[in-house]
Design a protein around this motif. Structure first.
Motif, PDB file in Angstrom:
ATOM      1  N   ASN A  87      53.689 -14.569  70.485  1.00 27.12           N
ATOM      2  CA  ASN A  87      53.361 -13.816  69.281  1.00 27.12           C
ATOM      3  C   ASN A  87      54.627 -13.574  68.439  1.00 27.12           C
ATOM      4  OD1 ASN A  87      53.186 -11.167  67.789  1.00 27.12           O
ATOM      5  ND2 ASN A  87      51.019 -11.472  68.277  1.00 27.12           N
ATOM      6  N   LEU A 128      55.768 -16.833  66.834  1.00 29.37           N
ATOM      7  CA  LEU A 128      54.926 -17.287  65.722  1.00 29.37           C
ATOM      8  C   LEU A 128      55.043 -16.358  64.515  1.00 29.37           C
ATOM      9  CD1 LEU A 128      51.810 -18.571  67.694  1.00 29.37           C
ATOM     10  CD2 LEU A 128      53.721 -19.895  66.742  1.00 29.37           C
ATOM     11  N   GLU A 129      55.280 -15.092  64.759  1.00 29.67           N
ATOM     12  CA  GLU A 129      55.501 -14.176  63.632  1.00 29.67           C
ATOM     13  C   GLU A 129      56.717 -14.621  62.825  1.00 29.67           C
ATOM     14  OE1 GLU A 129      54.151 -10.471  63.156  1.00 29.67           O
ATOM     15  OE2 GLU A 129      52.419 -11.641  63.832  1.00 29.67           O
TER      16      GLU A 129
HETATM   17  C1  LIG Z   1      50.681 -10.808  67.053  1.00 32.96           C
HETATM   18  O1  LIG Z   1      50.092  -9.670  67.611  1.00 32.96           O
HETATM   19  C2  LIG Z   1      49.619  -8.750  66.656  1.00 32.96           C
HETATM   20  C3  LIG Z   1      49.145  -7.493  67.380  1.00 32.96           C
HETATM   21  O2  LIG Z   1      48.310  -7.849  68.458  1.00 32.96           O
HETATM   22  C4  LIG Z   1      48.503  -9.402  65.838  1.00 32.96           C
HETATM   23  O3  LIG Z   1      48.040  -8.526  64.847  1.00 32.96           O
HETATM   24  C5  LIG Z   1      49.081 -10.646  65.162  1.00 32.96           C
HETATM   25  O4  LIG Z   1      48.071 -11.345  64.487  1.00 32.96           O
HETATM   26  C6  LIG Z   1      49.701 -11.568  66.199  1.00 32.96           C
HETATM   27  N1  LIG Z   1      50.404 -12.637  65.474  1.00 32.96           N
HETATM   28  C7  LIG Z   1      50.270 -13.928  65.777  1.00 32.96           C
HETATM   29  C8  LIG Z   1      51.053 -14.875  64.912  1.00 32.96           C
HETATM   30  O5  LIG Z   1      49.586 -14.335  66.695  1.00 32.96           O
END
Ligand SMILES: *[C@@H]1O[C@H](CO)[C@@H](O)[C@H](O)[C@H]1NC(C)=O
Ligand SMILES: *[C@@H]1O[C@H](CO)[C@@H](O)[C@H](O)[C@H]1NC(C)=O
Ligand SMILES: *[C@@H]1O[C@H](CO)[C@@H](O)[C@H](O)[C@H]1NC(C)=O
Ligand SMILES: *[C@@H]1O[C@H](CO)[C@@H](O)[C@H](O)[C@H]1NC(C)=O
Ligand SMILES: *[C@@H]1O[C@H](CO)[C@@H](O)[C@H](O)[C@H]1NC(C)=O
Ligand SMILES: CC(=O)N[C@H]1CO[C@H](CO)[C@@H](O)[C@@H]1O
Length: 428
Positions: A275, A278-279
């Motif tokens: 996560n 990817l952010e």
């Molecule tokens: C990362 O986690 C957050 C909180 O769970 C979520 O809102 C977000 O969409 C996720 N981002 C990605 C790129 O998966």
């Protein structure tokens, strides 16, 4: 000084002749020259970062053999007053075709737009640095002349040649443990595998990064070497971002190869890490959804360019590659795990002979210190890289150039793999 001007003048005349003989394309043309007297510069991995002169000694009786090898601060063919001769040696005194100078490589000499955080408008394409190596014949003709260079956009520069190639068909220069550069104190000799930050690796032309990720109790992600924390991961990500913003058509393979700390990662931690990644870098990720066909070959360069993407993420834990379309299957790394140059060669050679040829793979072209070396303070990573890097250039250039896919080294400026790769890819 008198001597210098005399010879400079003499050389200029001969250079002009040589310029016509070579069709004026010595510098921009082939860079990984294997002809007798062909030259290139490397940077020593040992203390001092001294520039190293390399030249080709395999000559036939008809060849014009090099007599003098010299290092200058600029293109000797230009008639400026500012030419500095750093070093000059008699080639015959160094039958290996190798000499370490006392001139240190200065990273601040990158052209302005390629200094980290520079806001000057970008300029893509090959850029020469102010270090030029020249080989002269008995009659003071230039046999070859090459600058040290950065290649921040080599893939896109060669797009006509590269566009139909699959990633597994290219020769891709990489670094081992790419995040392990600078800033450590204890055991530094056994931890740092690179001198230059990721930013410079990419600017010079490295396109495969091997990252080992850790999560420490301050709840942040780090680059680790085994259990030792080396630096915060966000520093690495911001350099990758800055590079892709300046050179928007390059393709980088980022191999999340190990997760050394904590020793066991549970699912939550993997999801948290993916996560986080990817952010930060998700918008560059070339996803399996972008590709119609099945993977083994990998996408072609054109497919990646058409999708407007830059990064292929590969993930060592296969499970997550099924969950996230942005993560590709793990790339096998071929490790000889030896301290001997000839064992390394034999091992990698056997692998190349055996391999079935349709999956991406990464040859790890470095020697590995033993526990006893760490205890007794022998065979540091710098010493080992210095021992093997010039061999690696020759193996890839002369023997394996049709077979290697990814090749990752330590202290990558100590070999000439980037130039070799660009040359080979143009002719594959
Ligand atoms: C990362 O986690 C957050 C909180 O769970 C979520 O809102 C977000 O969409 C996720 N981002 C990605 C790129 O998966
Ligand atoms: C490195 O190059 C920069 C820019 O040209 C210069 O200001 C600096 O003095 C050089 N450093 C050394 C150690 O030569
Ligand atoms: C580059 O710029 C960023 C953002 O302005 C800053 O945080 C960082 O310290 C700078 N890095 C260097 C090496 O100057
Ligand atoms: C490695 O390079 C050294 C120095 O040029 C050479 O003597 C040696 O034979 C090479 N070793 C192998 C295994 O290629
Ligand atoms: C290559 O194949 C030979 C014979 O099958 C085997 O002994 C060797 O271990 C293989 N080497 C590698 C590096 O896979
Ligand atoms: C700075 C400069 O004038 N560089 C030139 C030196 O000469 C080569 C070819 O001889 C040119 O391509 C450079 O532009």
């Amino acid at each position: 000084m008198l001597w210098f001007h005399e010879t400079l003048l003499g050389r200029i005349v001969l250079v002009i002749l040589g310029y016509f003989l070579y069709g004026g394309c010595i510098v921009s043309g082939t860079t990984a020259s294997t002809k007798c007297g062909g030259v290139f510069l490397t940077v020593s991995s040992l203390e001092g970062s001294f520039l190293e002169l390399n030249w080709e000694t395999a000559c036939s009786p008809d060849d014009i053999t090099p007599r003098i090898i010299a290092l200058y601060n600029e293109d000797i063919r230009n008639r400026t007053q500012d030419v500095i001769l750093y070093d000059e040696i008699i080639a015959d005194n160094h039958p290996d075709g190798y000499f370490r100078t006392q001139t240190s490589f200065n990273i601040s000499v990158l052209p302005k737009y390629w200094q980290y955080n520079s806001t000057t408008l970008r300029q893509l394409g090959v850029q020469a640095l102010p270090y030029w190596i020249v080989s002269y014949s008995n009659t003071n003709d230039i046999i070859d002349i090459q600058p040290m260079r950065i290649q921040p956009s080599w893939m896109f520069d060669n797009r006509e040649k590269l566009k139909t190639q699959h990633l597994k068909e290219l020769l891709i220069p990489g670094t081992h443990d790419s995040g392990c550069y600078g800033g450590m104190s204890i055991f530094e000799d056994y931890i740092l595998t690179q001198d230059l930050p990721i930013w410079y690796q990419l600017v010079f032309g490295i396109r495969y990064l091997d990252l080992r990720i850790a999560y420490h109790n301050d709840e942040k992600f780090y680059i680790n070497h085994e259990f030792v924390r080396v630096k915060k991961l966000h520093l690495v990500y911001s350099q990758i971002k800055q590079f892709l913003d300046k050179s928007p058509s390059e393709v980088i393979i980022i191999d999340f190869h190990r997760f050394p700390f904590p020793s066991i990662w549970d699912r939550n931690l993997h999801h948290k890490f993916i996560n986080y990644t990817l952010e930060h870098l998700g918008k560059y990720a070339y996803s399996k959804d972008d590709l119609d066909e099945n993977m083994p070959q990998g996408p072609t360069m054109d497919e990646i360019w058409k999708a407007g993407k830059n990064i292929i993420f590969t993930y060592a834990e296969k499970h997550y590659t099924k969950v996230y379309p942005q993560l590709w299957e793990p790339i096998p790394q071929v490790w000889a795990n030896t301290i001997h140059v000839h064992h390394l060669k034999k091992y990698l050679e056997d692998y190349l002979k055996n391999r079935s040829n349709h999956k991406m793979n990464a040859l790890m072209a470095e020697l590995t210190p033993r526990t006893i070396d760490v205890i007794t303070g022998k065979n540091s990573l710098r010493e080992l890289a210095s021992k093997v890097n010039s061999n690696v250039t020759r193996w890839v250039r002369d023997e394996w150039n049709r077979k290697v896919n990814i090749i990752a080294s330590d202290f990558f400026l100590g070999n000439n793999i980037i130039d070799v790769a660009i040359d080979v890819n143009k002719n594959r």
